[in-house]
Design an enzyme around this catalytic site. Structure first.
Site, PDB file in Angstrom:
ATOM      1  N   HIS A 187      -9.871  -4.495  11.215  1.00  0.00           N
ATOM      2  CA  HIS A 187     -10.583  -4.356   9.944  1.00  0.00           C
ATOM      3  C   HIS A 187     -11.888  -3.581  10.081  1.00  0.00           C
ATOM      4  O   HIS A 187     -12.712  -3.607   9.176  1.00  0.00           O
ATOM      5  CB  HIS A 187     -10.890  -5.735   9.341  1.00  0.00           C
ATOM      6  CG  HIS A 187      -9.703  -6.392   8.713  1.00  0.00           C
ATOM      7  ND1 HIS A 187      -8.650  -6.863   9.442  1.00  0.00           N
ATOM      8  CD2 HIS A 187      -9.407  -6.665   7.416  1.00  0.00           C
ATOM      9  CE1 HIS A 187      -7.754  -7.404   8.624  1.00  0.00           C
ATOM     10  NE2 HIS A 187      -8.184  -7.298   7.400  1.00  0.00           N
ATOM     11  N   GLU A 239       0.806  -1.230   0.000  1.00  0.00           N
ATOM     12  CA  GLU A 239       0.000   0.000   0.000  1.00  0.00           C
ATOM     13  C   GLU A 239       0.831   1.269   0.000  1.00  0.00           C
ATOM     14  O   GLU A 239       0.528   2.223  -0.712  1.00  0.00           O
ATOM     15  CB  GLU A 239      -0.951   0.023   1.217  1.00  0.00           C
ATOM     16  CG  GLU A 239      -2.150  -0.891   1.103  1.00  0.00           C
ATOM     17  CD  GLU A 239      -1.867  -2.310   1.555  1.00  0.00           C
ATOM     18  OE1 GLU A 239      -0.744  -2.554   2.050  1.00  0.00           O
ATOM     19  OE2 GLU A 239      -2.747  -3.174   1.422  1.00  0.00           O
TER      20      GLU A 239
END
Lengths: 331, 461
Positions: B264, B195
């Site tokens: 998450h 990322e």
């Protein structure tokens, strides 16, 4: 670093040597002046000088063509001067004035020039590395054959995003030259104390990226390596790594007392390996220029730098409403 | 002509120091780079180098002197052959010190809008999002996002999509379904799981003239890339004095899904909304997802586009129009009411609208505002509504401290204090990492019942 081989360089013209001399001297004198203005309180914050490393950018710029891009870290004054940005605009940015490249809103570490394809000036160590790969991505996407020079130091070379960038750059054959300016100290930590395997260029092998080590105190060696790397990229073969061994004479920034190395070490570099002295010797020995010729150049450069310093003092501070501009581009 | 050597500032904060030691003496020839003296600052002993060349004339400050103010002359440098006593000082030679900081007058500050900083006035087109009578089609949020990207990619060759699993896998949440087939691997690009790196490559590509859409599989993973988003994408236009912008869309699901635990499940709306230079979008309906995504891709600034996994599969009416966009900074009033204003955005709208319906049965008419974009934020619509209802409840899934609701409360207090009949209440997720257990997860999220209770509290029912 090995002692310089002062072998004859038959293919170098007088004009080329004079160009290198002039360009490197401009950076050195500019940086000395910046150091002085810092001492007087005219430049604030952080100020990272490039003195000692001049041959790196001057050699690589000699290998670049119009339209090629460059991006670097916060030690960026030399890169800006070498790619043709106006010393006045750079110095005025250092003093935080309206006439600076960023209207005084960026400072020493954050300057840009779209016209000269200079994409910063980045203050976060190694952030410019994926950005450089991204600039190369844009050129490949557009289908031109431009190359991006992405400069970073030996300190940045241990950041994770460098290796994320290596992987994608090779995976997608991006035309980017990763230039590691190894000046042997990441702020105050020597490469020996930070890195188990200090041959940074060899790390590209893990990603299939070719590279080499270059003597960064020899502008001709830098230029030759740069030409090779540029040819590799322009041929569509993907990225290339140049680890350029160099040395900074000054501290990491203006407020660095530099106690991590001896005065003798710095002095020895200056006396035996200085890149500007090297070209000066070649000019004199090759009878390309006389002492008087070089003195005239010195004087001319001093004039340019003094003019930049004067401009940087006379240019007004930005207007107060500049606080609120340039936050968003007009949609 | 002689040059004065001044006591240097050797750190960003140094005002005075000790001249510890002279390393040259009167009569010595010095050249640039020679070390002249050692100077002690509050932090360290520093070596002070010569910039100019010449002969040391007079040493004006003896070694060992403490408290020497920055810019005090400490020595004179003479040209060769010059005499120290008869030398004239070249003050023009770069030796005027920096002007002392003058206090900015309050008039100056007023002129620059410093005393009353307010968000830049927005010129919003208040006309309806689409003309009356437009044909509508039931569409999922997922399809709406895909259609928006596809339309913009057809419109502009510089738009491309990159991210993990966006191409061959067709998107981890199938948002990019079919895009690889239509646009090919050059414009729909699978990245490695990296990322920080691909966010930075996206930023570089935007600097280089392209219009990247960078998908994060979820915004939780964008934490790896947050330096590139904040320091590189958001700040460069300002730091470059307006020269170099970063037209990029960072998008992906944000907030809690279901039973995926603390790492998450987080709503980043308030985080990104804090940053000048970013624009932050968080749609609820499919029509807004489509119209705002198209606007985002065309915008020349970095956009944070916060989607929601639970909303992806929900269907809404989407206008059938060739080119349908919604401007940023324009809230949508989903339901008009006179008793209380409920302000929300994204999946929070689910609770807000459910609560409003339940409250209507009890005779409480809530006005429900969907902010749609958090930066720019449509303060005007919120304030106008609060002036009418005199009460406000905010609803979001994010953490309570430093929430969007907190910000709105402060704004309403400042701009509509006299209109308030009750404190503004902020309904948010709880101040805990998201638990995994089903019962605890339910407890951690904001609920419709909590919104109803909050409205009853502010309406004193």
């Amino acid at each position: 670093m090995a002692a310089r081989k002062t072998a004859a360089k038959p293919n170098v013209s007088k004009d080329e040597l004079l160009h290198y001399y002039r360009e490197m001297l401009l950076i050195r004198r500019f940086e000395e002046k910046a150091g002085q203005l810092y001492g007087m309180g005219l430049i604030g914050g952080f100020c990272h000088l490039y003195i000692g490393q001049e041959a790196v950018v001057v050699g690589l710029e000699a290998a670049a063509e119009e339209g090629d891009k460059r991006v670097t870290s916060y030690r960026d004054h030399g890169h800006m001067l070498a790619c043709g940005m106006d010393p006045k605009g750079v110095m005025a940015e250092l003093t935080g004035r309206e006439g600076g490249y960023s209207k005084g809103k960026g400072g020493s570490m954050h300057m840009f020039s779209k016209e000269k394809h200079f994409y910063g000036g980045h203050g976060i160590v190694a952030a410019q590395v994926p950005i450089g790969a991204g600039l190369a991505f844009a050129d490949k996407y557009k289908g031109n054959d431009r190359v991006t020079f992405t400069y970073f130091g030996d300190g940045a070379a241990n950041q994770g995003q460098v290796y994320e960038s290596y992987n994608m750059a090779e995976l997608w054959d991006l035309p980017v030259i990763f230039v590691i300016e190894n000046n042997q100290y990441a702020m105050g930590t020597s490469t020996k104390r930070s890195t188990k395997s200090p041959s940074y260029w060899e790390r590209g092998a893990a990603y299939g990226i070719p590279g080499e080590e270059v003597d960064g105190m020899d502008v001709l060696a830098v230029k030759a390596a740069g030409e090779k790397a540029v040819a590799h990229c322009r041929a569509g073969k993907g990225p290339y790594i140049l680890e350029i061994k160099t040395y900074r004479y000054r501290g990491h920034s203006m407020s660095d007392p530099a106690k991590y190395r001896t005065r003798e070490e710095v002095q020895k570099m200056r006396e035996e390996r200085d890149a500007i002295e090297h070209v000066r010797e070649m000019l004199l020995q090759g009878k390309h220029a006389s002492e008087d010729d070089l003195k005239a150049i010195d004087k001319e450069i001093k004039g340019i730098v003094n003019e930049a310093a004067e401009f940087s003092k006379e240019s007004p501070e930005p207007a107060l409403d500049e606080l609120w501009t340039d936050i968003y581009a007009e949609a | 002509m002689a040059t004065e050597i001044l006591m240097p500032a050797l750190s960003p904060t140094m005002e005075e120091g000790t001249l510890a030691k002279w390393l040259v003496k009167e009569g010595d020839t010095v050249s640039s780079g020679d070390i002249l003296a050692e100077i002690e600052t509050d932090k360290a002993t520093m070596e002070f180098e010569a910039v100019d060349e010449g002969v040391m004339g007079k040493i004006l400050i003896a070694e060992g002197t403490e408290g020497v103010k920055v810019n005090t002359p400490i020595a004179m440098l003479l040209d060769e052959g010059e005499d120290a006593d008869s030398a004239t000082v070249d003050t023009a030679q770069s030796q005027q010190p920096a002007p002392a900081d003058k206090e900015q007058s309050s008039e100056d500050q007023k002129a620059a809008g410093l005393l009353h900083p307010s968000p830049a006035a927005l010129k919003i087109d208040r006309s309806p999002d689409w003309p009356e009578g437009t044909e509508m089609k039931q569409t999922t949020v997922r399809e709406a996002l895909r259609d928006a990207m596809a339309e913009e990619m057809r419109r502009d060759d510089d738009v491309f999509l990159m991210g993990e699993e966006v191409a061959e896998y067709q998107g981890a949440y199938k948002i990019s379904q079919g895009l690889l087939d239509e646009f090919g691997a050059k414009r729909v690009i699978d990245t490695p799981i990296t990322e920080h790196g691909f966010a930075g490559i996206g930023v570089g590509a935007a600097f280089g003239g392209l219009r990247p859409i960078v998908e994060f599989m979820t915004f939780n993973f964008a934490m790896q890339a947050i330096d590139q988003i904040i320091n590189s994408a958001a700040k460069t236009l300002y730091m470059s004095g307006g020269q170099m912008g970063c037209p990029i869309v960072f998008r992906g699901p944000n907030g809690a899904a279901a039973r995926v635990g603390a790492q998450h499940s987080q709503d980043y709306a308030a985080w990104y909304s804090m940053i000048p230079g970013l624009k932050v979008v968080m749609p609820y309906s499919a029509a807004d997802a489509k119209g705002l995504m198209k606007t985002a891709i065309r915008d020349p600034n970095p956009i944070i586009f916060l989607e929601n996994e639970i909303l992806y599969g929900r269907s809404f009416d989407v206008p059938v129009l060739d080119d349908f966009t919604i401007p940023f900074g324009k809230a949508k009033i989903w339901r008009e009411g006179s008793d209380v204003t409920i302000v929300s955005f994204g999946i929070g709208m689910t609770y807000a609208l459910e609560a409003a319906e339940a409250l209507a049965k009890d005779g409480i008419e809530a006005e429900v505002i969907d902010l749609r974009t958090l930066r720019p934020l449509d303060y005007e619509t919120v304030i106008e509504s609060v002036k009418k209802t005199n009460r406000c409840v905010t609803v979001e899934e994010g953490f309570p401290v430093g929430s969007i609701g907190n910000h709105l409360s402060a704004y309403i207090m400042t701009h509509a204090f006299d209109y308030l009949d009750a404190p503004v209440l902020n309904m948010t997720g709880k101040d805990v990492p998201m638990p995994y257990a089903a019962n605890l997860e339910k407890l951690a999220l904001v609920t419709t019942k909590e919104v109803i209770d909050a409205v009853k509290q502010v309406t004193y029912r």
